[in-house]
Motif scaffolding. Structure first.
Motif, PDB file in Angstrom:
ATOM      1  N   GLN A  52       0.830  -1.186   0.000  1.00 57.60           N
ATOM      2  CA  GLN A  52       0.000   0.000   0.000  1.00 57.60           C
ATOM      3  C   GLN A  52       0.878   1.255   0.000  1.00 57.60           C
ATOM      4  O   GLN A  52       2.067   1.204   0.334  1.00 57.60           O
ATOM      5  CB  GLN A  52      -0.940   0.011   1.212  1.00 57.60           C
ATOM      6  N   GLN A  53       0.270   2.388  -0.350  1.00 53.82           N
ATOM      7  CA  GLN A  53       1.012   3.638  -0.428  1.00 53.82           C
ATOM      8  C   GLN A  53       1.533   4.068   0.944  1.00 53.82           C
ATOM      9  O   GLN A  53       2.634   4.613   1.049  1.00 53.82           O
ATOM     10  CB  GLN A  53       0.125   4.739  -1.018  1.00 53.82           C
ATOM     11  N   GLU A  54       0.794   3.816   1.991  1.00 57.40           N
ATOM     12  CA  GLU A  54       1.246   4.173   3.336  1.00 57.40           C
ATOM     13  C   GLU A  54       2.467   3.354   3.747  1.00 57.40           C
ATOM     14  O   GLU A  54       3.354   3.860   4.452  1.00 57.40           O
ATOM     15  CB  GLU A  54       0.108   3.968   4.336  1.00 57.40           C
ATOM     16  N   GLN A  55       2.526   2.109   3.314  1.00 53.89           N
ATOM     17  CA  GLN A  55       3.693   1.287   3.622  1.00 53.89           C
ATOM     18  C   GLN A  55       4.917   1.748   2.845  1.00 53.89           C
ATOM     19  O   GLN A  55       6.047   1.696   3.360  1.00 53.89           O
ATOM     20  CB  GLN A  55       3.397  -0.175   3.305  1.00 53.89           C
ATOM     21  N   LEU A  56       4.708   2.202   1.603  1.00 50.37           N
ATOM     22  CA  LEU A  56       5.842   2.636   0.784  1.00 50.37           C
ATOM     23  C   LEU A  56       6.424   3.959   1.259  1.00 50.37           C
ATOM     24  O   LEU A  56       7.574   4.276   0.938  1.00 50.37           O
ATOM     25  CB  LEU A  56       5.408   2.755  -0.681  1.00 50.37           C
ATOM     26  N   LYS A  57       5.665   4.749   1.988  1.00 52.03           N
ATOM     27  CA  LYS A  57       6.193   6.016   2.499  1.00 52.03           C
ATOM     28  C   LYS A  57       7.386   5.804   3.421  1.00 52.03           C
ATOM     29  O   LYS A  57       8.302   6.633   3.464  1.00 52.03           O
ATOM     30  CB  LYS A  57       5.091   6.777   3.235  1.00 52.03           C
ATOM     31  N   ASP A  58       7.389   4.695   4.154  1.00 51.82           N
ATOM     32  CA  ASP A  58       8.501   4.423   5.071  1.00 51.82           C
ATOM     33  C   ASP A  58       9.762   4.003   4.333  1.00 51.82           C
ATOM     34  O   ASP A  58      10.855   4.026   4.922  1.00 51.82           O
ATOM     35  CB  ASP A  58       8.092   3.322   6.057  1.00 51.82           C
ATOM     36  N   LEU A  59       9.638   3.596   3.082  1.00 56.81           N
ATOM     37  CA  LEU A  59      10.788   3.120   2.311  1.00 56.81           C
ATOM     38  C   LEU A  59      11.340   4.169   1.350  1.00 56.81           C
ATOM     39  O   LEU A  59      12.424   3.969   0.796  1.00 56.81           O
ATOM     40  CB  LEU A  59      10.395   1.875   1.510  1.00 56.81           C
ATOM     41  N   LEU A  60      10.619   5.260   1.146  1.00 54.85           N
ATOM     42  CA  LEU A  60      11.036   6.273   0.176  1.00 54.85           C
ATOM     43  C   LEU A  60      11.931   7.313   0.820  1.00 54.85           C
ATOM     44  O   LEU A  60      11.879   7.530   2.039  1.00 54.85           O
ATOM     45  CB  LEU A  60       9.807   6.956  -0.413  1.00 54.85           C
ATOM     46  N   SER A 352      -1.926  11.418  -6.425  1.00 56.13           N
ATOM     47  CA  SER A 352      -0.577  11.127  -6.897  1.00 56.13           C
ATOM     48  C   SER A 352      -0.052   9.937  -6.111  1.00 56.13           C
ATOM     49  O   SER A 352       0.011   9.977  -4.879  1.00 56.13           O
ATOM     50  CB  SER A 352       0.335  12.334  -6.709  1.00 56.13           C
ATOM     51  N   VAL A 353       0.299   8.862  -6.810  1.00 61.60           N
ATOM     52  CA  VAL A 353       0.757   7.622  -6.169  1.00 61.60           C
ATOM     53  C   VAL A 353       2.128   7.267  -6.721  1.00 61.60           C
ATOM     54  O   VAL A 353       2.495   7.650  -7.845  1.00 61.60           O
ATOM     55  CB  VAL A 353      -0.243   6.470  -6.408  1.00 61.60           C
ATOM     56  N   VAL A 354       2.895   6.533  -5.917  1.00 62.28           N
ATOM     57  CA  VAL A 354       4.237   6.116  -6.312  1.00 62.28           C
ATOM     58  C   VAL A 354       4.160   4.752  -6.977  1.00 62.28           C
ATOM     59  O   VAL A 354       3.433   3.860  -6.537  1.00 62.28           O
ATOM     60  CB  VAL A 354       5.186   6.088  -5.097  1.00 62.28           C
ATOM     61  N   VAL A 355       4.896   4.605  -8.094  1.00 59.59           N
ATOM     62  CA  VAL A 355       5.008   3.344  -8.830  1.00 59.59           C
ATOM     63  C   VAL A 355       6.489   3.121  -9.089  1.00 59.59           C
ATOM     64  O   VAL A 355       7.040   3.632 -10.073  1.00 59.59           O
ATOM     65  CB  VAL A 355       4.214   3.369 -10.146  1.00 59.59           C
ATOM     66  N   PRO A 356       7.200   2.401  -8.207  1.00 61.64           N
ATOM     67  CA  PRO A 356       8.653   2.229  -8.385  1.00 61.64           C
ATOM     68  C   PRO A 356       9.002   1.570  -9.715  1.00 61.64           C
ATOM     69  O   PRO A 356       8.403   0.569 -10.106  1.00 61.64           O
ATOM     70  CB  PRO A 356       9.035   1.335  -7.197  1.00 61.64           C
ATOM     71  N   GLY A 357       9.963   2.188 -10.410  1.00 62.95           N
ATOM     72  CA  GLY A 357      10.441   1.641 -11.678  1.00 62.95           C
ATOM     73  C   GLY A 357       9.697   2.117 -12.903  1.00 62.95           C
ATOM     74  O   GLY A 357       9.969   1.633 -14.009  1.00 62.95           O
ATOM     75  N   SER A 358       8.778   3.074 -12.766  1.00 65.03           N
ATOM     76  CA  SER A 358       7.992   3.507 -13.928  1.00 65.03           C
ATOM     77  C   SER A 358       8.694   4.568 -14.756  1.00 65.03           C
ATOM     78  O   SER A 358       8.566   4.597 -15.979  1.00 65.03           O
ATOM     79  CB  SER A 358       6.635   4.032 -13.466  1.00 65.03           C
ATOM     80  N   GLY A 359       9.450   5.465 -14.118  1.00 69.45           N
ATOM     81  CA  GLY A 359      10.061   6.578 -14.836  1.00 69.45           C
ATOM     82  C   GLY A 359      11.483   6.301 -15.269  1.00 69.45           C
ATOM     83  O   GLY A 359      12.193   5.489 -14.668  1.00 69.45           O
ATOM     84  N   GLU A 360      11.906   6.988 -16.322  1.00 67.05           N
ATOM     85  CA  GLU A 360      13.277   6.901 -16.812  1.00 67.05           C
ATOM     86  C   GLU A 360      14.184   7.683 -15.874  1.00 67.05           C
ATOM     87  O   GLU A 360      13.932   8.844 -15.569  1.00 67.05           O
ATOM     88  CB  GLU A 360      13.364   7.443 -18.228  1.00 67.05           C
ATOM     89  N   SER A 361      15.252   7.029 -15.407  1.00 65.95           N
ATOM     90  CA  SER A 361      16.129   7.668 -14.427  1.00 65.95           C
ATOM     91  C   SER A 361      17.142   8.614 -15.065  1.00 65.95           C
ATOM     92  O   SER A 361      17.670   9.495 -14.395  1.00 65.95           O
ATOM     93  CB  SER A 361      16.866   6.602 -13.616  1.00 65.95           C
ATOM     94  N   ASN A 362      17.449   8.444 -16.345  1.00 68.14           N
ATOM     95  CA  ASN A 362      18.397   9.304 -17.057  1.00 68.14           C
ATOM     96  C   ASN A 362      17.626  10.158 -18.059  1.00 68.14           C
ATOM     97  O   ASN A 362      16.794   9.646 -18.801  1.00 68.14           O
ATOM     98  CB  ASN A 362      19.437   8.460 -17.808  1.00 68.14           C
ATOM     99  N   PHE A 363      17.896  11.446 -18.072  1.00 69.96           N
ATOM    100  CA  PHE A 363      17.220  12.344 -18.998  1.00 69.96           C
ATOM    101  C   PHE A 363      18.242  13.075 -19.866  1.00 69.96           C
ATOM    102  O   PHE A 363      19.388  13.287 -19.466  1.00 69.96           O
ATOM    103  CB  PHE A 363      16.355  13.362 -18.234  1.00 69.96           C
ATOM    104  N   ASP A 364      17.800  13.435 -21.039  1.00 69.18           N
ATOM    105  CA  ASP A 364      18.606  14.202 -21.985  1.00 69.18           C
ATOM    106  C   ASP A 364      18.224  15.670 -21.832  1.00 69.18           C
ATOM    107  O   ASP A 364      17.085  16.055 -22.092  1.00 69.18           O
ATOM    108  CB  ASP A 364      18.351  13.718 -23.413  1.00 69.18           C
ATOM    109  N   SER A 365      19.165  16.499 -21.417  1.00 67.32           N
ATOM    110  CA  SER A 365      18.867  17.914 -21.165  1.00 67.32           C
ATOM    111  C   SER A 365      18.500  18.661 -22.444  1.00 67.32           C
ATOM    112  O   SER A 365      17.833  19.696 -22.383  1.00 67.32           O
ATOM    113  CB  SER A 365      20.049  18.592 -20.482  1.00 67.32           C
TER     114      SER A 365
END
Length: 506
Positions: A52-60, A352-365
């Motif tokens: 759950q989102q409340e559980q993930l808050k402790d890990l972020l 707004s919810v967290v989904v680990p691994g969804s976004g690209e970690s490297n961006f092109d400026s």
């Protein structure tokens, strides 16, 4: 003393070489982009589905904990859109509420109310301009809520999409079934396509090539480009109406949802079905989206599911699940670019919810910079205008661009003649429409009027044939007269003519 001096010099040289090596490795890391995204890794007898989102808050980290939030708003259900760099969020309530937020800093930049119904909303080239599909037309607003333009030619808009590399705003007239491409840098409509009545209900773009995917009530998905008046491709995805569409960022896969509570994944490289899912609680998916790293999310009523690894094999259970109970029915969801977060617009506001691994970690400026300054923003706008691609470059097979046309000269001339003929037909249609508006041509021609026109045309053809025959007889008579005159002038020898007649009789 000399030994100490030598040791000091050696240590200084070592420190200098060490700093140089560190700088070199840092430069290599900047080039290679070594940052990798992480997913939820369960321990023994655990499932990521139950987190759950409340559980993930402790890990972020502390900076990301505050990005999990809910907004209770009264003008829902809400549509949403993120900027290309993922920094700003645009919210649009169906009852007329519009808000612009810096969602990471929780800063409300602008908020205003429109006394009209909102059907869709999207950003344009950056956060300074937005397009809002209202009940009758499309309106352009700035980030202060001031109306800049009213696009009166875009009637009854139902969906909006913006192509950033071509500066094209695409709208769908759901009442008449017309797809319009509007160049916002020139301020004019490039082309209009008739999609076949009011069958189009959904509009999504392919981010890799700019092709527009249109979902129909018949279960078909058609793909449109500005340079073709008919669909470039058709897919019969479902037997019932389409309720959701999403295209992967690299353009390889298309996900479609229908009213029969099924979600199918299609391989666009061979136009074949790859996977099939069933939505939970026997509720059709109302919205679909695919993240930058390939996670697929769908909202079914008050349940949001996220699937992982669907492109390789059919997963047994979802990767994550989120409930929006007490917040109404979900309307739209979108993944935040370059962040492991997802926005959900529902009838009671925004989540707004967290989904680990969804976004690209490297961006092109040079492509999308989340940390750009004002100067970089200005330069990016100028550079994108200079590098704007023409609409003719939008095609399904983007690899053909830049290749050599090996067709023969005759084929090229034939294609050119066909294009000219099509252009003349379109020009005549426009002229005919203008004449009808001016009253010179009746709008509807009844059968009696058509018969009279056919009789007049046949009569004119007969008169033309008679005139041609009479002119031909006159020409023959004139030739005979000229021949007789030549005989009188002495060019005709009677003795030779008499001998020729005698030889002819023999």
């Amino acid at each position: 003393m000399e030994q100490q001096e030598r040791k000091g010099k050696n240590q200084g040289e070592k420190a200098y070489l060490l700093r140089k090596e560190i700088k070199r490795r840092l430069a290599e890391q900047r080039v290679l982009l070594p940052e990798t995204g992480g997913y939820l890794i369960p321990e023994d007898n655990e499932q990521t589905l139950k987190f759950q989102q409340e559980q993930l808050k402790d890990l972020l980290p502390y900076a990301n904990v505050h990005n999990i939030f809910d907004l209770e708003l009264e003008h829902g259900p809400y549509y949403l859109d993120y900027t290309r760099n993922g920094k700003y969020l645009l919210l649009g309530g169906r009852k007329g509420h519009v808000a612009i937020l810096d969602w990471k800093a929780k800063n409300l930049l602008s908020e205003f109310t429109i006394k009209d119904r909102i059907r869709d909303i999207c950003w344009l080239h950056n956060e300074t301009l937005m397009a809002v599909a209202q009940r009758k037309q499309v309106y352009i607003y700035d980030n202060a809520g001031i109306e800049i333009h009213c696009l009166k030619q875009h009637l009854h808009p139902n969906s909006l999409e913006y192509l950033p590399y071509h500066y094209l705003l695409v709208t769908l007239d759901n009442l008449r079934g017309i797809l319009r491409y509007h160049d916002i840098s020139l301020g004019q409509i490039i082309v209009e396509h008739k999609t076949g009545g009011n069958s189009g209900v959904l509009l999504r773009q392919n981010p890799s090539n700019g092709v527009i995917c249109l979902g129909h009530n018949s279960g078909q998905v058609t793909m449109w480009t500005p340079n073709l008046s008919s669909p470039a491709a058709r897919l019969q995805c479902h037997p019932s109406s389409i309720t959701g569409l999403a295209v992967e960022s690299q353009g390889r896969y298309l996900a479609s949802a229908s009213a029969d509570c099924r979600v199918r994944v299609w391989d666009l490289r061979k136009y074949g079905m790859l996977r099939e899912f069933f939505t939970p609680n026997v509720v059709p998916a109302g919205s679909l989206d695919i993240s930058q790293r390939g996670l697929m999310a769908l909202v079914c009523g008050d349940v949001v599911q996220v699937w992982k690894g669907w492109d390789k094999e059919k997963p047994k259970v979802p990767y994550m699940k989120h409930f929006i109970k007490g917040k109404g029915v979900g309307c739209r969801l979108r993944f935040a670019p370059y962040e492991d977060f997802m926005g959900i617009g529902h009838s009671n506001g925004f989540s707004s919810v967290v989904v680990p691994g969804s976004g690209e970690s490297n961006f092109d400026s040079f492509e999308a910079n989340p940390y750009e300054s004002k100067k970089q923003k200005r330069e990016a706008v100028v550079r994108s205008l200079l590098e704007k691609l023409p609409p003719d470059m939008i095609t399904i097979d983007a690899e053909k661009i830049g290749t050599i046309d090996t067709a023969s000269k005759e084929i090229k001339e034939k294609e050119k003649m066909e294009e000219m003929k099509e252009y003349e037909q379109k020009a005549w249609k426009k002229k005919k429409k203008r004449l009808r508006e001016e009253g010179e041509i009746p709008e509807k021609e009844d059968k009696s009027y058509i018969k009279v026109k056919q009789k007049l045309r046949a009569k004119n053809m007969d008169n033309a044939r008679k005139l041609f025959a009479s002119k031909l007889r006159e020409h023959e008579e004139i030739e005979k007269d000229l021949e007789f005159l030549n005989q009188i002038e002495g060019k005709f020898d009677p003795i030779n003519a008499l001998l020729a007649d005698k030889t002819g009789e023999k």
